[in-house]
Motif scaffolding. Structure first.
Motif, short mmCIF file in Angstrom:
data_model
loop_
_atom_site.label_atom_id
_atom_site.label_comp_id
_atom_site.label_asym_id
_atom_site.label_seq_id
_atom_site.Cartn_x
_atom_site.Cartn_y
_atom_site.Cartn_z
N THR A 87 0.77 -1.25 -0.13
CA THR A 87 0.04 -0.05 -0.06
C THR A 87 0.89 1.33 -0.30
O THR A 87 0.42 2.40 0.52
N ARG A 88 2.21 1.15 -0.41
CA ARG A 88 2.92 2.51 -0.52
C ARG A 88 3.05 3.01 -1.80
O ARG A 88 4.25 3.54 -2.22
N GLN A 89 1.73 3.33 -2.52
CA GLN A 89 2.00 4.01 -3.78
C GLN A 89 2.03 5.67 -3.41
O GLN A 89 1.43 6.05 -2.56
N GLY A 95 -0.90 7.17 -3.49
CA GLY A 95 -1.98 6.33 -3.05
C GLY A 95 -2.53 6.88 -1.86
O GLY A 95 -2.12 7.87 -1.28
N TYR A 134 10.74 -3.07 -5.36
CA TYR A 134 10.80 -1.57 -5.24
C TYR A 134 11.41 -0.86 -6.59
O TYR A 134 12.26 -1.38 -7.17
N ASP A 166 11.13 5.81 -6.68
CA ASP A 166 9.84 5.79 -6.27
C ASP A 166 9.97 5.76 -4.45
O ASP A 166 9.29 6.67 -4.05
#
Ligand code: PEP
Ligand code: CO
Length: 446
Positions: free
Chosen positions: A269-271, A274, A295, A299
């Motif tokens: 959930t580390r967009q 997001g 990864y 990013d």
């Protein structure tokens, strides 16, 4: 340009891994009620943890984070809480003694009730049912009815977190965690094992040192010896729940997510764009971020900058989980990129999540040797790059479970079914946890 943060600004971003609550009205009611209930932790405590983590970034302290993969409502009992606390206290003593620096103790406890899943559904006995997403969402029982998300479970999760915290506070402030009681943390079923005996020897040395201080007239009746600092953490996953416990601190004006001292953002959930990153960027808690082998360097740098624009040490802990086979190629480029960008992060290793496999018996398990091997690489690679390996993150329990294979007792595949209790990922048992701490102690001995 980012819009202004509010505790609801995440609503405008895609939120992965959220339960599909069937009854929206009930969901809204529960959150409204949670938002009026008292905070579970206080801003001052959160700031204190951040300061300790900043010490760890600088190599003056070491982070020990651990607990269940997924806490269960039914396991919220005094013995369970006590045994998990005992193991963490024992590990902390072992690491403090070897490393010669304070160990910051953070439990995966008092709120670790929400789980991300790789699939929305699973097949049980030929029937497709919704996946279990943690006790704060549904029940692990494999029936279609039990798997329907029920918002009232968030309310129950809040109250059980409060009950757990209450006992943890009593134990850590009320004498149970006093260093004088270092022997008493050794569990009966561990005492007779080689690990238990090693621990007894260490505890004797500590008792002797305390005794010596008293004999020469130095008081040991001081809070540093009589109380322990213990903090809570969980994955900030269900954002409605986290939002409802987010409060403005009346003394400083900042926003804190008062569901736990430290929150982490999962690998799934580390967009950057997001909802989870959006929500967490605005709360002042120390944050963890899991980083798995998939990864992308740029990013990760962008997310860190988004979450910690002031580059404050103690704010960001990178919890890497690459697996014993991949850490060699995954960790060094990340360390170099973070270093080149001048970002202050605490490097922490989760040697559990990328070392999971299914045993011949069908149980999800992890091998003690893989866990140890990833840890060893983590320390060596950081030292080789000139960075500080500042923390470790485990799934463990004080129970005598049989969920991970290996360790001094060479727990075998065939023994997994003896006492396999986890509803999610396999945990180290009390003895394996102690053994792990002694192995890390060998690596960090000063
Ligand atoms: C966890 O910590 O239980 C978890 C799901 O981890 P990750 O996000 O690293 O997969
Ligand atoms: Co897990």
């Amino acid at each position: 340009m980012l819009k202004e943060w509010t505790k609801t600004s995440w609503h405008d971003y895609p939120a992965l891994q959220q339960p599909k609550w069937p009854d929206r009205q009930k969901y809204d009611q529960v959150l409204a009620s949670l938002s009026t209930l008292p905070p579970l932790v206080f801003a001052g405590e959160i700031r204190e943890l951040k300061k300790l983590l900043a010490d760890a970034v600088a190599g003056r302290a070491f982070l020990l984070q651990g607990g269940d993969c997924s806490e269960e409502f039914a396991h919220c009992t005094a013995p369970n809480i006590r045994e998990t606390l005992k193991v963490l206290l024992q590990m902390a003593v072992i690491l403090t003694y070897a490393g010669g620096k304070p160990v910051v103790k953070v439990g995966r406890i008092a709120g670790q009730y929400a789980k991300p899943r790789s699939s929305d559904t699973e097949i049980v006995n030929g029937v497709e049912i919704p996946s279990y997403r943690g006790d704060m969402c549904n029940s692990a029982e494999p029936t279609p009815e039990a798997r329907v998300p029920d918002p009232e479970r968030m309310q129950k999760g809040y109250f059980l977190s409060a009950a757990t915290l209450n006992l943890l506070r009593a134990f850590t402030r009320g004498g149970f965690a006093a260093l004088h009681r270092v022997h008493a943390w050794n569990q009966e079923f561990v005492k007779q094992s080689p690990m238990g005996r090693s621990y007894e020897r260490l505890a004797n040395q500590i008792s002797q040192a305390l005794n010596f201080m008293e004999v020469i007239g130095i008081s040991t009746d001081v809070p540093q010896l009589k109380q322990a600092h213990f903090f809570t953490s969980h994955e900030a996953l269900f954002l409605g729940y986290e939002e409802s416990l987010t409060r403005e601190d009346s003394t400083t004006g900042g926003w804190y997510d008062c569901s736990a001292h430290m929150l982490w953002i999962g690998d799934r959930t580390r967009q950057l764009d997001g909802a989870h990153v959006e929500f967490l960027r605005g709360v002042l808690n120390p944050l963890g971020m899991k980083v798995g082998p998939q990864y992308e360097t740029d990013d990760i740098l962008s997310i860190i900058e988004r979450l910690n624009p002031d580059n404050e040490p103690g704010r960001m802990t990178l919890i890497t989980r690459f697996g014993a086979g991949k850490i060699d190629c995954c960790l060094p480029p990340l360390i170099r990129a973070v270093k080149r960008a001048g970002l202050n992060v605490l490097w922490c290793c989760d040697p559990m999540h990328a070392n999971t496999f299914t045993a011949a018996s069908g149980h999800k398990t992890r091998n003690f040797d893989d866990i140890l091997s990833e840890l060893r690489c983590f320390f060596e690679l950081n030292w080789a790059e000139g960075t500080i390996p500042g923390g470790v993150h485990f799934e463990l329990t004080g129970d005598n479970v049989t969920e991970c294979i290996g360790g001094a007792r060479q727990l075998a595949d065939e023994q997994l079914s003896l006492n396999y209790l986890t509803t999610c990922d396999p945990r180290l048992n009390a003895e394996q946890s102690l053994e792990m701490a002694f192995q890390i102690a060998e690596m960090i001995r000063t």
